[in-house]
Enzyme design. Sequence first.
Site, mmCIF file in Angstrom:
data_model
loop_
_atom_site.group_PDB
_atom_site.id
_atom_site.type_symbol
_atom_site.label_atom_id
_atom_site.label_comp_id
_atom_site.label_asym_id
_atom_site.label_seq_id
_atom_site.Cartn_x
_atom_site.Cartn_y
_atom_site.Cartn_z
ATOM 1 N N HIS A 289 5.810 6.666 6.111
ATOM 2 C CA HIS A 289 5.704 6.147 4.539
ATOM 3 C C HIS A 289 5.374 7.313 3.801
ATOM 4 O O HIS A 289 5.366 9.153 4.482
ATOM 5 C CB HIS A 289 4.312 5.331 4.659
ATOM 6 C CG HIS A 289 3.778 5.860 5.476
ATOM 7 N ND1 HIS A 289 2.804 5.935 6.908
ATOM 8 C CD2 HIS A 289 2.324 6.141 4.909
ATOM 9 C CE1 HIS A 289 2.093 6.595 6.938
ATOM 10 N NE2 HIS A 289 1.631 6.759 6.110
ATOM 11 N N HIS B 237 2.745 9.302 0.551
ATOM 12 C CA HIS B 237 1.426 9.045 -0.740
ATOM 13 C C HIS B 237 1.757 9.592 -1.766
ATOM 14 O O HIS B 237 2.825 10.530 -1.647
ATOM 15 C CB HIS B 237 0.356 9.480 0.493
ATOM 16 C CG HIS B 237 -0.344 8.984 1.640
ATOM 17 N ND1 HIS B 237 -0.879 7.470 1.296
ATOM 18 C CD2 HIS B 237 0.443 8.676 2.802
ATOM 19 C CE1 HIS B 237 -0.736 7.236 2.736
ATOM 20 N NE2 HIS B 237 -0.305 7.683 2.935
ATOM 21 N N THR C 59 -5.912 7.060 7.276
ATOM 22 C CA THR C 59 -5.996 7.144 6.534
ATOM 23 C C THR C 59 -6.552 5.833 6.002
ATOM 24 O O THR C 59 -6.590 5.582 4.147
ATOM 25 C CB THR C 59 -5.956 7.904 5.686
ATOM 26 O OG1 THR C 59 -4.185 7.059 5.488
ATOM 27 C CG2 THR C 59 -5.651 9.332 6.302
ATOM 28 N N THR C 60 -6.467 4.540 6.796
ATOM 29 C CA THR C 60 -6.330 3.848 5.731
ATOM 30 C C THR C 60 -6.940 2.609 6.938
ATOM 31 O O THR C 60 -6.968 2.904 8.453
ATOM 32 C CB THR C 60 -4.886 2.815 5.725
ATOM 33 O OG1 THR C 60 -5.058 1.452 4.907
ATOM 34 C CG2 THR C 60 -3.876 2.460 7.497
ATOM 35 N N GLU D 162 -2.251 13.279 -0.111
ATOM 36 C CA GLU D 162 -3.918 12.923 0.928
ATOM 37 C C GLU D 162 -4.723 14.001 1.146
ATOM 38 O O GLU D 162 -5.807 14.148 0.749
ATOM 39 C CB GLU D 162 -3.135 12.110 1.858
ATOM 40 C CG GLU D 162 -2.770 10.852 2.063
ATOM 41 C CD GLU D 162 -3.364 9.502 2.806
ATOM 42 O OE1 GLU D 162 -3.399 8.694 3.617
ATOM 43 O OE2 GLU D 162 -4.220 9.199 2.237
ATOM 44 N N HIS E 275 4.292 10.493 5.497
ATOM 45 C CA HIS E 275 3.373 10.243 6.458
ATOM 46 C C HIS E 275 4.295 10.756 8.107
ATOM 47 O O HIS E 275 5.093 9.006 7.543
ATOM 48 C CB HIS E 275 2.359 9.907 6.439
ATOM 49 C CG HIS E 275 1.523 11.001 6.662
ATOM 50 N ND1 HIS E 275 0.266 9.795 5.934
ATOM 51 C CD2 HIS E 275 1.092 11.783 5.849
ATOM 52 C CE1 HIS E 275 -0.912 10.860 5.287
ATOM 53 N NE2 HIS E 275 -0.344 11.835 5.423
ATOM 54 N N HIS F 273 0.544 -1.414 0.001
ATOM 55 C CA HIS F 273 -0.409 -0.132 -0.158
ATOM 56 C C HIS F 273 1.127 1.133 -0.056
ATOM 57 O O HIS F 273 0.518 2.658 -0.129
ATOM 58 C CB HIS F 273 -1.349 -0.187 1.367
ATOM 59 C CG HIS F 273 -1.532 -1.142 1.318
ATOM 60 N ND1 HIS F 273 -2.778 -1.145 0.677
ATOM 61 C CD2 HIS F 273 -1.554 -2.514 2.351
ATOM 62 C CE1 HIS F 273 -3.018 -2.696 1.040
ATOM 63 N NE2 HIS F 273 -2.593 -3.377 1.389
HETATM 64 N N1 LIG Z 1 -1.638 7.877 6.418
HETATM 65 S S1 LIG Z 1 -1.382 6.830 7.483
HETATM 66 O O1 LIG Z 1 -0.693 6.191 8.518
HETATM 67 O O2 LIG Z 1 -3.113 6.072 8.290
HETATM 68 C C1 LIG Z 1 -0.932 4.519 6.315
HETATM 69 C C2 LIG Z 1 -1.689 4.611 5.185
HETATM 70 F F1 LIG Z 1 -2.465 5.431 4.795
HETATM 71 C C3 LIG Z 1 -1.035 3.550 5.048
HETATM 72 F F2 LIG Z 1 -1.991 3.341 3.220
HETATM 73 C C4 LIG Z 1 0.035 2.292 5.809
HETATM 74 S S2 LIG Z 1 -0.349 0.805 4.317
HETATM 75 C C5 LIG Z 1 -1.882 0.286 5.113
HETATM 76 C C6 LIG Z 1 -1.707 -0.351 6.323
HETATM 77 C C7 LIG Z 1 -1.245 -1.767 6.436
HETATM 78 C C8 LIG Z 1 -1.031 -2.716 5.146
HETATM 79 C C9 LIG Z 1 0.177 -3.666 5.841
HETATM 80 C C10 LIG Z 1 0.699 -3.707 6.612
HETATM 81 C C11 LIG Z 1 1.655 -4.916 6.962
HETATM 82 O O3 LIG Z 1 1.901 -5.586 6.279
HETATM 83 O O4 LIG Z 1 2.619 -4.922 7.580
HETATM 84 C C12 LIG Z 1 0.661 -2.636 7.481
HETATM 85 C C13 LIG Z 1 -0.460 -1.656 7.107
HETATM 86 C C14 LIG Z 1 0.031 2.263 6.753
HETATM 87 F F3 LIG Z 1 0.536 1.587 7.110
HETATM 88 C C15 LIG Z 1 -0.387 3.691 7.131
HETATM 89 N N2 LIG Z 1 0.078 4.312 8.888
HETATM 90 C C16 LIG Z 1 0.018 2.649 9.853
HETATM 91 C C17 LIG Z 1 -1.439 2.667 9.606
HETATM 92 C C18 LIG Z 1 -1.639 0.889 10.112
HETATM 93 C C19 LIG Z 1 -1.939 0.134 11.464
HETATM 94 C C20 LIG Z 1 -1.098 1.374 12.047
HETATM 95 C C21 LIG Z 1 0.307 1.972 13.186
HETATM 96 C C22 LIG Z 1 0.818 2.506 11.684
HETATM 97 C C23 LIG Z 1 0.630 3.619 10.908
HETATM 98 ZN ZN LIG Z 2 -0.179 7.880 5.488
#
Ligand SMILES: NS(=O)(=O)c1c(F)c(F)c(SCCc2ccc(C(=O)O)cc2)c(F)c1NC1CCCCCCC1
Ligand SMILES: [Zn+2]
Length: 257
Positions: free
Chosen positions: A92, A94, A198-199, A104, A117, A66
């Site tokens: 990470h 976007h 946002t996910t 975003e 982010h 993602h």
């Molecule tokens: N903008 S955000 O911060 O909401 C965000 C995104 F938009 C994101 F798109 C992501 S990645 C998608 C979520 C995800 C998918 C797979 C795995 C894995 O295989 O380990 C982990 C996470 C992503 F990782 C994050 N941030 C993560 C949110 C998921 C877990 C909470 C803590 C870490 C921040």
């Molecule tokens: Zn993000």
Amino acid sequence: ALPLVSLPCTDKAQWPSKFPDCDGQIQSPINIDTNSTIFSRELPPVVLAGYNLDPSEQLDLMNNGHTVVLRLPGSLTIASGYPQEYRAMQLHLHWGSPEGPGSEHTVDGRRYDGELHMVYYNPSYGSIKEAMKQAGGLAVLAAFLQVGPEDNVHYQPVLEQLREVQEEGKETTVAGFNIRDLLPANLVRYYRYSGSLTTPPCFQTVNWTVFNQTVLLSKEQISLLETTLQGDDDKDLQNNFRLTQSLHGRKVLASFQ
Ligand SMILES: NS(=O)(=O)c1c(F)c(F)c(SCCc2ccc(C(=O)O)cc2)c(F)c1NC1CCCCCCC1
Ligand SMILES: [Zn+2]
């Protein structure tokens, strides 16, 4: 990375059924209408500590299908700018595609080329998992990425490794560098609002900071980001941004007039 749940990232319409918070009233990202932001003297400059990582430190870089995630040591903290201390978890990005931009958040309806982010948790809640469910448990520092006239050398340690993590699930390591250099020079001017991940699981526990000053990368660097990674079933990983969500009456504060 945090193996949370296998996420139906593709079909955003399905999110609320599996992750009810995604249907909530405190969701992110949002459009920042600069005419409606409220200046607050209570918002001090963001002060960071512990960001200059020694090259002997190896950081995990992963394509989780993602986005591309750089895991950060908890020694990186937000020392001021928030009422409580926050510890880093990961950063990470976007981005969009060669056809269009991919930030975003938007500002006055403008979408920037990309968005960085940096995600933090409040250690007073014990674990990350616990903090994620608590109000103010998470903080994200967000900076817009914009095409500028030259390469941003500070992004090279990450961008030059993208080819190593082209496929979903691939991991590599990046030698420590000054993570502070990924953020804008000016950490005084920013927007602040309460929102969500946002996910999925879209937890509504994120204290958002969106810096006013953008980060400039070259067209080639932005293009590398847009054209290198693959997501689910080898499809190009592009446009990994969520559409802006309604404020539902939330106020956006500004640390500047
Ligand atoms: N903008 S955000 O911060 O909401 C965000 C995104 F938009 C994101 F798109 C992501 S990645 C998608 C979520 C995800 C998918 C797979 C795995 C894995 O295989 O380990 C982990 C996470 C992503 F990782 C994050 N941030 C993560 C949110 C998921 C877990 C909470 C803590 C870490 C921040
Ligand atoms: Zn993000």
